[in-house]
Structures are given as structure tokens and as C-alpha cells.
Design an enzyme around this catalytic site. Structure first.
Site, mmCIF file in Angstrom:
data_model
loop_
_atom_site.group_PDB
_atom_site.id
_atom_site.type_symbol
_atom_site.label_atom_id
_atom_site.label_comp_id
_atom_site.label_asym_id
_atom_site.label_seq_id
_atom_site.Cartn_x
_atom_site.Cartn_y
_atom_site.Cartn_z
ATOM 1 N N ASN A 136 36.302 25.771 36.003
ATOM 2 C CA ASN A 136 36.879 26.870 35.493
ATOM 3 C C ASN A 136 38.340 26.305 35.883
ATOM 4 O OD1 ASN A 136 38.862 29.066 36.981
ATOM 5 N ND2 ASN A 136 37.133 30.284 36.698
ATOM 6 N N GLU B 2 42.948 31.825 29.159
ATOM 7 C CA GLU B 2 43.425 31.114 30.093
ATOM 8 C C GLU B 2 44.256 29.800 29.702
ATOM 9 O OE1 GLU B 2 42.800 30.721 32.984
ATOM 10 O OE2 GLU B 2 42.018 32.037 34.400
ATOM 11 N N ASN C 84 38.684 29.022 42.763
ATOM 12 C CA ASN C 84 39.434 28.878 41.047
ATOM 13 C C ASN C 84 40.324 28.018 41.195
ATOM 14 O OD1 ASN C 84 40.292 30.055 39.136
ATOM 15 N ND2 ASN C 84 39.205 32.004 39.568
ATOM 16 N N ASP D 129 44.530 33.786 41.226
ATOM 17 C CA ASP D 129 43.600 32.863 40.018
ATOM 18 C C ASP D 129 44.396 31.605 39.380
ATOM 19 O OD1 ASP D 129 42.144 32.120 37.559
ATOM 20 O OD2 ASP D 129 42.215 34.094 37.105
#
Length: 304
Positions: A120, A34, A177, A231
Site C-alpha cells: 500500500n 493516490e 496503511n 491514510d
């Protein structure tokens, strides 16, 4: 290297991608990658493996190394206009900034006296305001953080102004997100990925108008993803939206019209533009990190 796979849904896609550019694997063998962020001053990429709580660095012609063995299950990252790394940490439930001298500054770890969920993703606006999303993914299990009860009334989108004041700007989303600002900073794009854990959840990107004083207007669903959930979000120099999904990187015009897909071998979690010309797309996708050159540059630092 492998051959890039592209699906065109609109002829405008060919102005953005280079089908002949090879699809490169920069790193593999991770658990869940990520938060890619490219440092132009050093020409290198960083990203996180959230479950392993590590931060990695890739340098052209040198390869990959572990940059931090105890990275607090960090997720999304961005580089602010001063070249400092801003990170979302699941384990500490905070958004932090790493100063140029190495000091770690906490930007936000609470709202109204209660701890955040698990920040996030994050962006920095031209005025220095830090916008970030705060779903519960990092406190649902011990895999990406530490299983803990939520102390907030929901999962919000926040803005920390340059003075340090933290304000919940959007309260209407289930699992906010990825996020991005339009080129003129008049629209905030936010992905809602709540369908990842809730059959009745969402898999869309919402566009929120922004006023002169950063007030947020009523959002409208701009994009709905067909497979998986949206995402990470990034913009190119023309304002097109590049969205990481189960199919790879899906590209949409500013009005939400789907232009095409750059397919990845695994579910794409996040993405960023980089390279000396800002025309290289870096993709964190499940166990691996990929790169491919594009025909377009990533958006420059936002400016009002």
C-alpha cells in the site's frame, strides 16, 4: 484556484501554514487518486489513479499527462535517495523500483514463500532499507486490483533490506496503511485504517521505537482520527506529522498534539511535499489532485 480553508487548534499552526496561499486544483476527473511523489531533479509530480491503473505526471506550466496507461493498479510511491521511483503495485502484489535506465526491479513480492497481499505505502530509510505496508485493500475486490484470497496470516509492516531479505517487522496491526520515519529515524509512524471496512477497526497512528539494528519496539497510539481514517503520512522539517483524512490534511506536533486542519473538498488519500523549495504540499484527494504552499518545508531525506 480557491481560497484555502484552515482550522487552527493550536497557535503553533500559524508557523506551518499560509492561510493566504490559494488552494489550487492541478487535476480532476479521476476515480481514486493516490501515491503522490515529487521529483526534485525534474520539478514534476507523479500520482496514480488506482482503479484506472494509470500513472499521471504534472509539470509546472505544461500541465498533466498520462505517464503510464498500465500501471498495475499502483498505490503508494516514494523517491529513494538515488532519485529512483519506488512503487507499491496492487495488481502484481509487489513493491518495485524503476531504475534510472528504465528497468523495473522487484524489491518484494512474497514473504516466507507466499504472495504478499497488496502493498500500500512505502518509504526508504537512509541505509537503503525499504519499509512498506501490506493490507488487503487491493485483493478485496477487482476495483483496485484483483480479487484474490490472502496467502499471508495477517496484514504486516515489512522491511526489505538492501540485500533483498524481506522481514515482517510489525504483525500487530489490522490494516497498516501510510507510514513515515521520524527525522532521526528512531520512530516509525504507521497508520491503521482498518475502520474503513470494519466497524470494530482502528483509525489511529501508532508510533514504534526503532533500535540501532532496525528492531521494532512496542508501539503506542499517538494519534486518533475523529472523522474517516488516517491514510498517508508525511513529516515537515520540524518533525510535525501531516496526515491525510476525510477532513483533509490534519497536522499534529511530534507528541501527538493536534495543531490544525487544512480542509479539502474531498477525502484526502495521500500527500507529499515538493516544489523547488520543498514548501509546496501536494494532496491526492478522491477525484482530484490539489496543491498549496506552506510556511514550512517538508522533511529532508532521513538520516541516522
Amino acid at each position: 484556484m480557491s481560497q484555502q480553508r484552515v482550522t487552527a487548534l493550536d497557535e503553533r499552526l500559524w508557523q506551518l501554514v499560509l492561510p493566504s496561499s490559494p488552494f489550487e486544483t492541478l487535476s480532476t476527473g479521476h476515480l481514486w487518486t493516490e501515491g503522490p511523489a515529487y521529483f526534485p531533479t525534474g520539478d514534476f509530480l507523479i500520482w496514480s489513479d488506482i482503479p484506472r491503473s494509470r500513472m499521471y505526471q504534472w509539470i509546472p506550466d505544461l500541465g498533466v499527462r498520462v505517464l503510464d496507461h498500465a500501471a498495475n493498479n499502483c498505490n503508494g510511491h516514494t523517491i529513494d535517495p538515488k532519485g529512483r521511483l519506488v512503487a507499491c503495485e496492487h495488481l502484481t502484489r509487489s513493491v518495485v523500483r524503476f531504475e534510472l535506465d528504465g528497468r523495473r526491479t522487484v524489491i518484494a513480492d512474497a514473504f516466507e514463500g507466499r504472495r504478499l497481499n497488496s502493498p500500500n505505502d512505502v518509504i526508504v530509510a537512509s541505509d537503503g532499507g525499504v519499509w512498506f505496508t501490506d493490507p488487503t485493500y487491493g485483493i478485496m475486490t477487482d476495483y483496485e486490483g484483483k480479487r484474490s484470497p490472502s496467502e499471508q496470516e495477517g496484514c504486516f509492516v515489512y522491511r526489505a533490506d538492501p540485500s533483498g531479505k524481506v522481514e515482517a517487522k510489525i504483525r500487530s496491526m489490522l490494516k497498516p496503511n501510510g507510514l513515515a520515519l521520524s527525522l532521526d529515524e528512531r520512530i516509525l509512524y504507521v497508520a491503521d485504517s482498518s475502520a474503513s471496512h470494519d466497524a470494530a477497526g482502528y483509525r489511529h497512528v501508532v508510533a514504534f521505537p526503532l533500535g540501532d539494528d532496525w528492531q521494532v519496539g512496542e508501539g503506542r497510539v499517538l494519534i486518533t482520527i475523529e472523522e474517516g481514517v488516517p491514510d498517508g503520512l508525511r513529516l515537515d522539517e520540524y518533525g510535525d506529522l501531516w496526515v491525510s483524512t476525510a477532513r483533509g490534511v490534519e497536522i499534529f506536533a511530534p507528541d501527538g498534539c493536534p495543531l490544525g486542519i487544512i480542509h479539502t473538498p474531498e477525502t484526502a488519500a495521500n500527500l507529499c511535499f515538493g516544489g523547488p523549495k520543498n514548501n509546496r504540499l501536494f494532496i491526492t484527494a478522491s477525484t482530484s489532485v490539489y496543491a498549496v504552499y506552506t510556511a514550512v518545508r517538508g522533511a529532508a531525506c532521513p538520516a541516522r
